[in-house]
Design a protein around this motif. Structure first.
Motif, PDB file in Angstrom:
ATOM      1  N   LEU A 109      20.144  30.046  -7.659  1.00 40.94           N
ATOM      2  CA  LEU A 109      20.895  31.238  -8.062  1.00 40.94           C
ATOM      3  C   LEU A 109      20.034  32.199  -8.881  1.00 40.94           C
ATOM      4  O   LEU A 109      20.164  33.418  -8.749  1.00 40.94           O
ATOM      5  CB  LEU A 109      22.154  30.834  -8.821  1.00 40.94           C
ATOM      6  N   GLN A 110      19.153  31.678  -9.709  1.00 37.87           N
ATOM      7  CA  GLN A 110      18.238  32.543 -10.458  1.00 37.87           C
ATOM      8  C   GLN A 110      17.277  33.268  -9.509  1.00 37.87           C
ATOM      9  O   GLN A 110      16.961  34.439  -9.713  1.00 37.87           O
ATOM     10  CB  GLN A 110      17.444  31.738 -11.492  1.00 37.87           C
ATOM     11  N   ILE A 111      16.818  32.572  -8.487  1.00 36.36           N
ATOM     12  CA  ILE A 111      15.944  33.198  -7.490  1.00 36.36           C
ATOM     13  C   ILE A 111      16.687  34.324  -6.792  1.00 36.36           C
ATOM     14  O   ILE A 111      16.161  35.433  -6.645  1.00 36.36           O
ATOM     15  CB  ILE A 111      15.417  32.155  -6.487  1.00 36.36           C
ATOM     16  N   CYS A 112      17.918  34.065  -6.371  1.00 39.44           N
ATOM     17  CA  CYS A 112      18.724  35.107  -5.717  1.00 39.44           C
ATOM     18  C   CYS A 112      18.920  36.305  -6.639  1.00 39.44           C
ATOM     19  O   CYS A 112      18.801  37.456  -6.204  1.00 39.44           O
ATOM     20  CB  CYS A 112      20.080  34.544  -5.297  1.00 39.44           C
ATOM     21  N   LYS A 113      19.209  36.035  -7.882  1.00 42.03           N
ATOM     22  CA  LYS A 113      19.406  37.108  -8.866  1.00 42.03           C
ATOM     23  C   LYS A 113      18.152  37.965  -8.991  1.00 42.03           C
ATOM     24  O   LYS A 113      18.224  39.188  -9.037  1.00 42.03           O
ATOM     25  CB  LYS A 113      19.765  36.496 -10.220  1.00 42.03           C
ATOM     26  N   ARG A 114      16.982  37.338  -9.034  1.00 43.38           N
ATOM     27  CA  ARG A 114      15.727  38.070  -9.208  1.00 43.38           C
ATOM     28  C   ARG A 114      15.278  38.780  -7.936  1.00 43.38           C
ATOM     29  O   ARG A 114      14.513  39.740  -8.006  1.00 43.38           O
ATOM     30  CB  ARG A 114      14.620  37.129  -9.678  1.00 43.38           C
ATOM     31  N   LEU A 115      15.730  38.316  -6.760  1.00 42.19           N
ATOM     32  CA  LEU A 115      15.345  38.970  -5.507  1.00 42.19           C
ATOM     33  C   LEU A 115      15.943  40.368  -5.395  1.00 42.19           C
ATOM     34  O   LEU A 115      15.382  41.230  -4.725  1.00 42.19           O
ATOM     35  CB  LEU A 115      15.780  38.137  -4.295  1.00 42.19           C
ATOM     36  N   GLY A 116      17.075  40.568  -6.035  1.00 42.68           N
ATOM     37  CA  GLY A 116      17.705  41.882  -5.989  1.00 42.68           C
ATOM     38  C   GLY A 116      18.442  42.118  -4.686  1.00 42.68           C
ATOM     39  O   GLY A 116      18.716  41.208  -3.924  1.00 42.68           O
ATOM     40  N   ARG A 117      18.749  43.398  -4.457  1.00 41.28           N
ATOM     41  CA  ARG A 117      19.511  43.826  -3.278  1.00 41.28           C
ATOM     42  C   ARG A 117      20.762  42.979  -3.127  1.00 41.28           C
ATOM     43  O   ARG A 117      21.367  42.568  -4.089  1.00 41.28           O
ATOM     44  CB  ARG A 117      18.632  43.810  -2.041  1.00 41.28           C
ATOM     45  N   GLY A 118      21.154  42.681  -1.909  1.00 45.66           N
ATOM     46  CA  GLY A 118      22.373  41.915  -1.659  1.00 45.66           C
ATOM     47  C   GLY A 118      22.306  40.480  -2.131  1.00 45.66           C
ATOM     48  O   GLY A 118      23.336  39.845  -2.361  1.00 45.66           O
ATOM     49  N   TRP A 119      21.106  39.956  -2.313  1.00 43.86           N
ATOM     50  CA  TRP A 119      20.957  38.565  -2.739  1.00 43.86           C
ATOM     51  C   TRP A 119      21.510  38.348  -4.133  1.00 43.86           C
ATOM     52  O   TRP A 119      21.957  37.251  -4.475  1.00 43.86           O
ATOM     53  CB  TRP A 119      19.490  38.132  -2.660  1.00 43.86           C
ATOM     54  N   THR A 120      21.512  39.390  -4.952  1.00 43.41           N
ATOM     55  CA  THR A 120      22.041  39.300  -6.313  1.00 43.41           C
ATOM     56  C   THR A 120      23.517  38.914  -6.304  1.00 43.41           C
ATOM     57  O   THR A 120      23.996  38.262  -7.223  1.00 43.41           O
ATOM     58  CB  THR A 120      21.836  40.637  -7.046  1.00 43.41           C
ATOM     59  N   LEU A 121      24.232  39.313  -5.251  1.00 37.47           N
ATOM     60  CA  LEU A 121      25.655  38.998  -5.167  1.00 37.47           C
ATOM     61  C   LEU A 121      25.920  37.490  -5.176  1.00 37.47           C
ATOM     62  O   LEU A 121      26.966  37.052  -5.640  1.00 37.47           O
ATOM     63  CB  LEU A 121      26.256  39.627  -3.908  1.00 37.47           C
ATOM     64  N   TYR A 146      24.708  35.435  -7.061  1.00 35.44           N
ATOM     65  CA  TYR A 146      24.724  34.967  -8.451  1.00 35.44           C
ATOM     66  C   TYR A 146      26.153  34.773  -8.964  1.00 35.44           C
ATOM     67  O   TYR A 146      26.369  34.062  -9.948  1.00 35.44           O
ATOM     68  CB  TYR A 146      23.946  35.946  -9.337  1.00 35.44           C
ATOM     69  N   ILE A 147      27.127  35.339  -8.280  1.00 40.71           N
ATOM     70  CA  ILE A 147      28.538  35.163  -8.657  1.00 40.71           C
ATOM     71  C   ILE A 147      28.923  33.676  -8.628  1.00 40.71           C
ATOM     72  O   ILE A 147      29.844  33.255  -9.329  1.00 40.71           O
ATOM     73  CB  ILE A 147      29.473  36.007  -7.775  1.00 40.71           C
ATOM     74  N   PHE A 148      28.190  32.877  -7.846  1.00 41.51           N
ATOM     75  CA  PHE A 148      28.508  31.455  -7.763  1.00 41.51           C
ATOM     76  C   PHE A 148      28.207  30.701  -9.050  1.00 41.51           C
ATOM     77  O   PHE A 148      28.524  29.518  -9.170  1.00 41.51           O
ATOM     78  CB  PHE A 148      27.807  30.806  -6.567  1.00 41.51           C
ATOM     79  N   THR A 149      27.646  31.385 -10.050  1.00 43.75           N
ATOM     80  CA  THR A 149      27.481  30.728 -11.349  1.00 43.75           C
ATOM     81  C   THR A 149      28.841  30.470 -11.997  1.00 43.75           C
ATOM     82  O   THR A 149      28.925  29.661 -12.919  1.00 43.75           O
ATOM     83  CB  THR A 149      26.607  31.559 -12.304  1.00 43.75           C
ATOM     84  N   CYS A 150      29.884  31.143 -11.498  1.00 46.28           N
ATOM     85  CA  CYS A 150      31.219  30.886 -12.045  1.00 46.28           C
ATOM     86  C   CYS A 150      31.792  29.562 -11.522  1.00 46.28           C
ATOM     87  O   CYS A 150      32.746  29.035 -12.086  1.00 46.28           O
ATOM     88  CB  CYS A 150      32.166  32.054 -11.750  1.00 46.28           C
ATOM     89  N   VAL A 151      31.195  29.011 -10.477  1.00 40.50           N
ATOM     90  CA  VAL A 151      31.591  27.692  -9.980  1.00 40.50           C
ATOM     91  C   VAL A 151      30.957  26.656 -10.914  1.00 40.50           C
ATOM     92  O   VAL A 151      29.788  26.792 -11.281  1.00 40.50           O
ATOM     93  CB  VAL A 151      31.089  27.488  -8.524  1.00 40.50           C
ATOM     94  N   PRO A 152      31.705  25.643 -11.313  1.00 41.87           N
ATOM     95  CA  PRO A 152      31.130  24.632 -12.214  1.00 41.87           C
ATOM     96  C   PRO A 152      29.815  24.064 -11.666  1.00 41.87           C
ATOM     97  O   PRO A 152      29.699  23.768 -10.469  1.00 41.87           O
ATOM     98  CB  PRO A 152      32.210  23.555 -12.286  1.00 41.87           C
ATOM     99  N   ALA A 153      28.845  23.923 -12.548  1.00 42.67           N
ATOM    100  CA  ALA A 153      27.506  23.474 -12.153  1.00 42.67           C
ATOM    101  C   ALA A 153      27.547  22.120 -11.449  1.00 42.67           C
ATOM    102  O   ALA A 153      26.787  21.898 -10.503  1.00 42.67           O
ATOM    103  CB  ALA A 153      26.592  23.413 -13.371  1.00 42.67           C
ATOM    104  N   ARG A 154      28.414  21.225 -11.867  1.00 46.32           N
ATOM    105  CA  ARG A 154      28.423  19.902 -11.220  1.00 46.32           C
ATOM    106  C   ARG A 154      28.848  20.011  -9.760  1.00 46.32           C
ATOM    107  O   ARG A 154      28.383  19.258  -8.928  1.00 46.32           O
ATOM    108  CB  ARG A 154      29.273  18.917 -12.005  1.00 46.32           C
TER     109      ARG A 154
END
Length: 145
Positions: A88-100, A102-110
């Motif tokens: 998710l951090q990689i997606c966030k840093r890639l930018g563009r549509g991949w940043t979207l 990062y919303i999956f950080t709201c899903v519990p990490a486990r």
């Protein structure tokens, strides 16, 4: 999962770029590296194989000793991200549509990590191991440490 660490033996320029550590024997992981290289328009990421001495020197003992960490790790500004947090951090840093994604950080990490480990456990069966690496151009070669 993430852990903060500081290693005074590292070069001062080690953290100028996020470093993705990947399983160099895995086609899925190597394909992911190639995907990131193609989409990394801002030249953000650097790469090293998990099996390399470089990776071993960058990681703290608690990460090196964890048998569940065997596919992708991201080191960004002294923070080690593993499992789904790394992706998710990689997606966030890639930018563009991949940043979207990062919303999956709201899903519990486990839950995220369970899915991540399920895929990681089967990645060699799905795509196999590779015997050879890509032959990078000089421009791409500079991204590997």
């Amino acid at each position: 999962m993430k852990a903060r660490f500081v290693d005074s033996n590292l070069q001062s320029d080690t953290f100028e770029h996020p470093i993705m550590l990947f399983d160099g024997e895995c086609r899925f992981c190597s394909g992911s590296v190639q995907f990131i290289i193609r989409h990394d328009k801002k030249d953000i990421f650097r790469f090293a194989q998990l099996q390399s001495d470089t990776a071993q020197s960058l990681l703290p003992p608690e990460i090196l000793d964890d048998p569940t960490i065997d596919s992708v790790i991201l080191i960004d500004e002294g923070i080690v991200y593993t499992h789904s947090a790394a992706v998710l951090q990689i997606c966030k840093r890639l930018g563009r549509g991949w940043t979207l994604l990062y919303i999956f950080t709201c899903v519990p990490a486990r839950w995220r990590d369970s899915l991540y480990r399920w895929v990681a456990k089967r990645r060699h069966k799905l795509l196999g191991k590779q015997d050879s690496c890509m032959i990078p151009t000089a421009d791409i070669r500079r991204k590997f440490i």
